[in-house]
Enzyme design. Structure first.
Site, mmCIF file in Angstrom:
data_model
loop_
_atom_site.group_PDB
_atom_site.id
_atom_site.type_symbol
_atom_site.label_atom_id
_atom_site.label_comp_id
_atom_site.label_asym_id
_atom_site.label_seq_id
_atom_site.Cartn_x
_atom_site.Cartn_y
_atom_site.Cartn_z
ATOM 1 N N ALA A 129 0.851 -1.196 0.000
ATOM 2 C CA ALA A 129 0.000 0.000 0.000
ATOM 3 C C ALA A 129 0.882 1.240 0.000
ATOM 4 O O ALA A 129 1.335 1.689 1.047
ATOM 5 C CB ALA A 129 -0.930 0.002 1.214
ATOM 6 N N GLU A 364 5.761 11.603 -0.149
ATOM 7 C CA GLU A 364 4.572 12.396 0.215
ATOM 8 C C GLU A 364 3.613 12.549 -0.970
ATOM 9 O O GLU A 364 2.940 13.568 -1.130
ATOM 10 C CB GLU A 364 4.978 13.726 0.850
ATOM 11 C CG GLU A 364 5.733 13.445 2.145
ATOM 12 C CD GLU A 364 5.715 14.531 3.189
ATOM 13 O OE1 GLU A 364 4.806 15.375 3.165
ATOM 14 O OE2 GLU A 364 6.599 14.497 4.059
HETATM 15 N N1 COS Z 1 -8.388 16.124 3.544
HETATM 16 C C1 COS Z 1 -9.433 15.610 4.241
HETATM 17 N N2 COS Z 1 -10.094 14.497 3.851
HETATM 18 C C2 COS Z 1 -9.676 13.888 2.721
HETATM 19 C C3 COS Z 1 -8.610 14.371 1.958
HETATM 20 C C4 COS Z 1 -7.958 15.548 2.405
HETATM 21 N N3 COS Z 1 -6.915 16.061 1.736
HETATM 22 N N4 COS Z 1 -8.411 13.549 0.909
HETATM 23 C C5 COS Z 1 -9.348 12.594 0.993
HETATM 24 N N5 COS Z 1 -10.106 12.793 2.101
HETATM 25 C C6 COS Z 1 -11.256 12.006 2.535
HETATM 26 C C7 COS Z 1 -12.287 11.925 1.437
HETATM 27 O O1 COS Z 1 -13.155 13.052 1.486
HETATM 28 C C8 COS Z 1 -12.986 10.639 1.744
HETATM 29 O O2 COS Z 1 -13.916 10.831 2.790
HETATM 30 P P1 COS Z 1 -15.521 10.632 2.543
HETATM 31 O O3 COS Z 1 -15.654 9.210 2.088
HETATM 32 O O4 COS Z 1 -16.112 10.912 3.873
HETATM 33 O O5 COS Z 1 -15.880 11.632 1.493
HETATM 34 C C9 COS Z 1 -11.874 9.760 2.293
HETATM 35 O O6 COS Z 1 -10.864 10.662 2.749
HETATM 36 C C10 COS Z 1 -11.305 8.846 1.252
HETATM 37 O O7 COS Z 1 -10.812 9.645 0.202
HETATM 38 P P2 COS Z 1 -10.709 9.138 -1.298
HETATM 39 O O8 COS Z 1 -11.976 8.434 -1.660
HETATM 40 O O9 COS Z 1 -10.269 10.287 -2.137
HETATM 41 O O10 COS Z 1 -9.530 8.061 -1.158
HETATM 42 P P3 COS Z 1 -8.802 7.234 -2.306
HETATM 43 O O11 COS Z 1 -8.388 5.975 -1.717
HETATM 44 O O12 COS Z 1 -9.615 7.194 -3.551
HETATM 45 O O13 COS Z 1 -7.517 8.117 -2.736
HETATM 46 C C11 COS Z 1 -5.453 9.306 -2.479
HETATM 47 C C12 COS Z 1 -6.830 8.932 -1.934
HETATM 48 C C13 COS Z 1 -5.012 8.602 -3.732
HETATM 49 C C14 COS Z 1 -5.469 10.801 -2.741
HETATM 50 C C15 COS Z 1 -4.544 8.953 -1.289
HETATM 51 O O14 COS Z 1 -4.518 7.559 -1.101
HETATM 52 C C16 COS Z 1 -3.157 9.482 -1.399
HETATM 53 O O15 COS Z 1 -2.891 10.664 -1.142
HETATM 54 N N6 COS Z 1 -2.194 8.583 -1.735
HETATM 55 C C17 COS Z 1 -0.813 8.896 -1.673
HETATM 56 C C18 COS Z 1 -0.305 8.562 -0.324
HETATM 57 C C19 COS Z 1 0.963 9.243 -0.059
HETATM 58 O O16 COS Z 1 1.136 10.435 -0.287
HETATM 59 N N7 COS Z 1 1.905 8.497 0.453
HETATM 60 C C20 COS Z 1 3.171 9.017 0.751
HETATM 61 C C21 COS Z 1 3.721 8.269 1.884
HETATM 62 S S1 COS Z 1 3.590 9.118 3.335
HETATM 63 S S2 COS Z 1 5.277 10.126 3.367
#
Ligand code: COS
Length: 383
Positions: A129, A364
């Site tokens: 993941a 990130e």
């Molecule tokens: N702030 C607040 N809530 C958020 C948000 C944000 N920036 N982004 C998403 N959410 C919420 C959504 O609103 C949703 O809630 P609801 O179901 O209540 O509407 C929930 O979180 C799930 O969001 P979403 O459906 O967009 O999730 P996905 O799994 O489709 O995708 C991504 C999310 C791809 C954007 C996310 O997994 C991501 O950022 N991945 C990259 C991870 C990352 O940066 N990893 C780096 C390692 S850490 S250094």
């Protein structure tokens, strides 16, 4: 918003001096040894670098987002490994507690983080993941007054030094996506936690990552962030919104450093009887880099100010991270090109920045994830 310009100016000039006098002269040593010497870490603690973003009530400097990015525009001019050491405690490791933690959790953890004596890490990514963070498999199952955690977290920055992890784990395995995920504060010395061996990386030597393995690790229920299950994914996303602006600032600072080096080299390196900086093809690379850095810097400061104004910044944070990290990659490539053969040789240092900068487009949230976030937000707003 900047709260006190004069105090901020003093902080920024202290950081700039520290970068110039202590960090830059030690870059080579750190790249060779893969360690930041203890005396430099102590100086980073003394300047308050670990507590930049932690509220004054918990012993930090409570910088606004704009102030934080201005500080990063200074600190980021040295090798990214230095920033990395404070980065998780200032950012993704502490901000979940700050944004969504209970008062008791804040009081218990933030003051120690602010001093830099307690390093915080952010444990989201897993072997299966990465970009698809909501598919994480680590479980935290309630058992009396505790949660029992099992799973493996991967590429966890500062894990070898961490005293505490902000951990995202699935409290409800019957729910596959984001809803079943909760966030925890986990003391690193809890029984049932072990660390993998340090990862060997392409660049950023001195910044350490490794696996964190949880085997029947009992985490007190009081360490569930905010005391509510199922909110951990949103906590992580909010933390990443802020973290992406911070990383974008670092990309700008690293690009500025590389451009300075390339400019200096172009002014003194002579070929065909004159400085190579007099050739228009070299000038084009310098000018494109300057313009792109200016654009990224403006984006970063704008996104930071919007966050300080309480506006949503998911789109702007992703735009800034996407543009600044890609820009930094282009500037790194041009800097090596301007140095020519010397750019490929370790002793000139520019190839090290080229390798260091490659990570910015990945961690990130990859460039592709930023694109996805931006486009989704646009479509959502249209609907
Ligand atoms: N702030 C607040 N809530 C958020 C948000 C944000 N920036 N982004 C998403 N959410 C919420 C959504 O609103 C949703 O809630 P609801 O179901 O209540 O509407 C929930 O979180 C799930 O969001 P979403 O459906 O967009 O999730 P996905 O799994 O489709 O995708 C991504 C999310 C791809 C954007 C996310 O997994 C991501 O950022 N991945 C990259 C991870 C990352 O940066 N990893 C780096 C390692 S850490 S250094």
């Amino acid at each position: 918003m900047i709260r006190e310009q004069e105090t901020l100016n003093i902080l920024l000039s202290n950081i700039a001096r520290f970068v110039r006098e202590r960090l830059i002269p030690n870059e080579d040593l750190i790249a060779r040894t893969d360690e930041i010497p203890a005396d430099i870490v102590a100086e980073m603690q003394d300047i308050g670098l670990f507590g930049l973003t932690i509220p004054e009530a918990y012993g930090g400097l409570e910088l606004t987002m704009e102030e934080e990015v201005r500080a990063m525009l200074e600190l980021g001019r040295a090798s990214p490994a230095f920033r990395s050491l404070i980065g998780t405690t200032v950012g993704i490791g502490s901000q979940g507690i700050l944004l969504d933690g209970t008062e008791e959790q804040k009081q218990r953890y933030l003051p120690r983080m602010a001093t830099g004596r307690l390093i915080a890490s952010f444990a989201l990514t897993e072997p299966e993941a990465g970009s698809d963070a909501a598919s994480l498999k680590t479980t935290a199952i309630r058992d009396g007054g505790a949660y029992v955690v099992n799973g493996t977290k991967r590429f966890i920055t500062n894990a070898p030094h961490a005293g505490v992890f902000t951990l995202m784990a699935r409290t409800d395995p019957s729910r596959a996506g984001a809803d079943g995920i909760s966030a925890f504060i986990v003391d690193a010395d809890s029984p049932g936690i072990s660390l993998g061996k340090r990862d060997r990386k392409m660049g950023q030597q001195g910044a350490h990552t490794c696996d964190v393995i949880f085997e029947n690790c009992r985490v007190p229920a009081a360490n569930l962030i905010g005391g509510v299950e199922g909110r951990g994914f949103k906590t992580a996303m909010k933390v990443l919104d802020k973290g992406r602006i911070h990383i974008a600032a670092i990309c700008v600072a690293v690009a500025e450093r590389m451009l300075d080096e390339a400019l200096r080299y172009a002014a003194q390196r002579r070929q065909f009887g004159r400085a190579i900086g007099e050739f228009q093809l070299i000038q084009a690379m310098l000018a494109d880099s300057k313009a792109e850095i200016y654009a990224a810097r403006s984006m970063v400061i704008d996104a930071a100010c919007r966050r300080d104004d309480g506006l949503p910044v998911t789109t702007e944070a992703s735009c800034a991270k996407l543009f600044a990290s890609e820009m930094c990659g282009r500037v790194a490539d041009r800097a090596v090109q301007i140095f020519g053969g010397a750019g490929y040789m370790s002793e000139y240092g520019i190839e090290r920045f080229y390798r260091d900068a490659r990570l910015f487009r990945i961690y990130e949230g990859t460039t592709q994830i930023q694109q996805l976030v931006i486009a989704r937000q646009m479509l959502r707003e249209l609907a």
